[in-house]
Design an enzyme around this catalytic site. Sequence first.
Site, PDB file in Angstrom:
ATOM      1  N   GLU A  53      22.317  -6.864 -59.288  1.00  0.00           N
ATOM      2  CA  GLU A  53      22.516  -6.929 -57.843  1.00  0.00           C
ATOM      3  C   GLU A  53      23.933  -6.497 -57.457  1.00  0.00           C
ATOM      4  O   GLU A  53      24.128  -5.843 -56.436  1.00  0.00           O
ATOM      5  CB  GLU A  53      22.246  -8.351 -57.312  1.00  0.00           C
ATOM      6  CG  GLU A  53      20.781  -8.748 -57.343  1.00  0.00           C
ATOM      7  CD  GLU A  53      19.883  -7.856 -56.486  1.00  0.00           C
ATOM      8  OE1 GLU A  53      20.373  -7.163 -55.594  1.00  0.00           O
ATOM      9  OE2 GLU A  53      18.665  -7.844 -56.742  1.00  0.00           O
ATOM     10  N   TYR A 136      23.616 -12.879 -49.708  1.00  0.00           N
ATOM     11  CA  TYR A 136      22.522 -12.050 -50.236  1.00  0.00           C
ATOM     12  C   TYR A 136      22.391 -12.213 -51.750  1.00  0.00           C
ATOM     13  O   TYR A 136      21.301 -12.479 -52.277  1.00  0.00           O
ATOM     14  CB  TYR A 136      22.737 -10.561 -49.878  1.00  0.00           C
ATOM     15  CG  TYR A 136      21.844  -9.693 -50.718  1.00  0.00           C
ATOM     16  CD1 TYR A 136      20.511  -9.511 -50.362  1.00  0.00           C
ATOM     17  CD2 TYR A 136      22.288  -9.123 -51.917  1.00  0.00           C
ATOM     18  CE1 TYR A 136      19.650  -8.779 -51.152  1.00  0.00           C
ATOM     19  CE2 TYR A 136      21.442  -8.396 -52.717  1.00  0.00           C
ATOM     20  CZ  TYR A 136      20.121  -8.219 -52.332  1.00  0.00           C
ATOM     21  OH  TYR A 136      19.272  -7.509 -53.140  1.00  0.00           O
ATOM     22  N   ASP A 154      18.594  -7.453 -47.084  1.00  0.00           N
ATOM     23  CA  ASP A 154      19.451  -6.295 -47.377  1.00  0.00           C
ATOM     24  C   ASP A 154      19.067  -5.168 -46.412  1.00  0.00           C
ATOM     25  O   ASP A 154      18.264  -5.382 -45.507  1.00  0.00           O
ATOM     26  CB  ASP A 154      19.326  -5.875 -48.859  1.00  0.00           C
ATOM     27  CG  ASP A 154      17.987  -5.198 -49.152  1.00  0.00           C
ATOM     28  OD1 ASP A 154      17.053  -5.313 -48.318  1.00  0.00           O
ATOM     29  OD2 ASP A 154      17.874  -4.542 -50.195  1.00  0.00           O
ATOM     30  N   CYS A 204       8.653   2.115 -46.296  1.00  0.00           N
ATOM     31  CA  CYS A 204       9.234   2.001 -44.952  1.00  0.00           C
ATOM     32  C   CYS A 204      10.603   2.695 -44.964  1.00  0.00           C
ATOM     33  O   CYS A 204      11.645   2.077 -44.789  1.00  0.00           O
ATOM     34  CB  CYS A 204       9.341   0.521 -44.573  1.00  0.00           C
ATOM     35  SG  CYS A 204       9.621   0.260 -42.817  1.00  0.00           S
ATOM     36  N   CYS A 211       3.538   5.278 -43.391  1.00  0.00           N
ATOM     37  CA  CYS A 211       2.782   4.161 -42.786  1.00  0.00           C
ATOM     38  C   CYS A 211       1.373   3.970 -43.357  1.00  0.00           C
ATOM     39  O   CYS A 211       0.955   2.825 -43.561  1.00  0.00           O
ATOM     40  CB  CYS A 211       2.733   4.329 -41.269  1.00  0.00           C
ATOM     41  SG  CYS A 211       4.390   4.229 -40.558  1.00  0.00           S
ATOM     42  N   CYS A 214       1.253   1.505 -46.092  1.00  0.00           N
ATOM     43  CA  CYS A 214       2.010   0.256 -45.921  1.00  0.00           C
ATOM     44  C   CYS A 214       1.105  -0.979 -45.875  1.00  0.00           C
ATOM     45  O   CYS A 214       0.161  -1.039 -45.088  1.00  0.00           O
ATOM     46  CB  CYS A 214       2.830   0.338 -44.628  1.00  0.00           C
ATOM     47  SG  CYS A 214       3.827  -1.138 -44.399  1.00  0.00           S
ATOM     48  N   CYS A 220       2.473  -4.314 -37.959  1.00  0.00           N
ATOM     49  CA  CYS A 220       3.670  -3.553 -37.564  1.00  0.00           C
ATOM     50  C   CYS A 220       3.566  -3.086 -36.103  1.00  0.00           C
ATOM     51  O   CYS A 220       2.762  -2.223 -35.760  1.00  0.00           O
ATOM     52  CB  CYS A 220       3.870  -2.359 -38.488  1.00  0.00           C
ATOM     53  SG  CYS A 220       5.380  -1.469 -38.091  1.00  0.00           S
TER      54      CYS A 220
HETATM   55  N1  ADE Z   1      18.386  -3.052 -54.393  1.00  0.00           N
HETATM   56  C1  ADE Z   1      19.026  -4.222 -54.356  1.00  0.00           C
HETATM   57  N2  ADE Z   1      18.464  -5.097 -55.195  1.00  0.00           N
HETATM   58  C2  ADE Z   1      17.445  -4.456 -55.783  1.00  0.00           C
HETATM   59  C3  ADE Z   1      16.508  -4.815 -56.767  1.00  0.00           C
HETATM   60  N3  ADE Z   1      16.532  -6.018 -57.311  1.00  0.00           N
HETATM   61  N4  ADE Z   1      15.601  -3.892 -57.151  1.00  0.00           N
HETATM   62  C4  ADE Z   1      15.611  -2.676 -56.608  1.00  0.00           C
HETATM   63  N5  ADE Z   1      16.473  -2.286 -55.683  1.00  0.00           N
HETATM   64  C5  ADE Z   1      17.382  -3.153 -55.272  1.00  0.00           C
END
Ligand code: ADE
Length: 368
Positions: A53, A136, A154, A204, A211, A214, A220
């Site tokens: 992350e 986050y 995010d 998305c 779409c 999705c 949506c």
């Molecule tokens: N972007 C941020 N975290 C992510 C994750 N765990 N997998 C894929 N893309 C990401």
Amino acid sequence: MADQSKLIMKACLKRRNGKARKLQNSLLRWYQGNHRVLPWRSNPTPYRVWVSEIMLQQTQVKTVIPYFNRFMVRFPDIAALAEAPEQEVMALWSGLGYYSRARNLQHSARQILERFSGKFPQKFEDILALPGIGRYTAGAICSIAFNQQQPIVDGNIRRVLTRVNALRVRIPESFFWDQMKLWIPAQDVSTFNQAMMELGALVCLPSDPHCPKCPLLHVCLAKRLGLQNSIPSARKKQITQNIKIAALVLEQKGKFLITPLEKGDFIPGDWGLPYLKIMPGMAPEEVASVLCRKVLGRTIPLVSCTRVHHTISHYRISAYGFCSPAFRGCKPIEKARWTSSTGKLLVSSLFRKIIVNYRKTAATQEES
Ligand code: ADE
């Protein structure tokens, strides 16, 4: 926030909440059949989730994959990361940019070793208190690694929620978190949160969303109103700054002269080739000569040996390299060292690029 948008947010949260179960099932099913196989998704320990992350902040998945794999080989666990020399961590980070992320990773690893006996803490508040970890990342670790019912938001998730709710007003950050809190299931939190991110990454998309594929098509609002291409409205990009620098490439017995970089410099690392910014109206040769006097205390004959273009975050750099063919070594007057081009002190790939180009030029000149 204006009263009107507060009312809109409230209405959205209420409306979508009623459909949470259907939406969860549909999304989880879609994820099972469509997610990418990514290295951090197999064996999602808190350490692996955390490192991935942090690397994925500001950096694309395809760029992160080889860095993540190398990092895990060299630092397979918290203790290995905590005990490594900082320069080695920086060297493995070289090219990923935003180097404070790597420094914070190691500071956190050391804190985990000292305060939690090397075991990754499980409490959201303890994780949030570690350097470089925000809401986050703490949420991602808690949900993905520990399956705790913590929301995450995010850029991808923000876009999905903006479209699902067809939001055209300015949206407070709290709305997204509130919406995710209402949507996360009691079980399968790990999959759900990853599925929301994956949906934003694969379906998305910022422009031309897919779409028909999705799983949230049925809820949506943007799609229902035919607004999926205009919501969210395009954001202004950060303005790129063009910078010119003159750098000295002084070689002695196969090693290069390096000097400390100033703290807060836009170039990552603690050391680099000696360089100065070229201010408008100045010639690169002129600046190189000033730089030479600053570093060596005297001028020596310099020739232009390379021109390199390199981007670091929003800085687009044009670097003019100068070498001295008659250079036979010297004693610099400033704090300086000699290092090999692959040495761990040279963190920024800008300097490595300059040296590679300098060598190519020198080899061509020898041949002709
Ligand atoms: N972007 C941020 N975290 C992510 C994750 N765990 N997998 C894929 N893309 C990401």
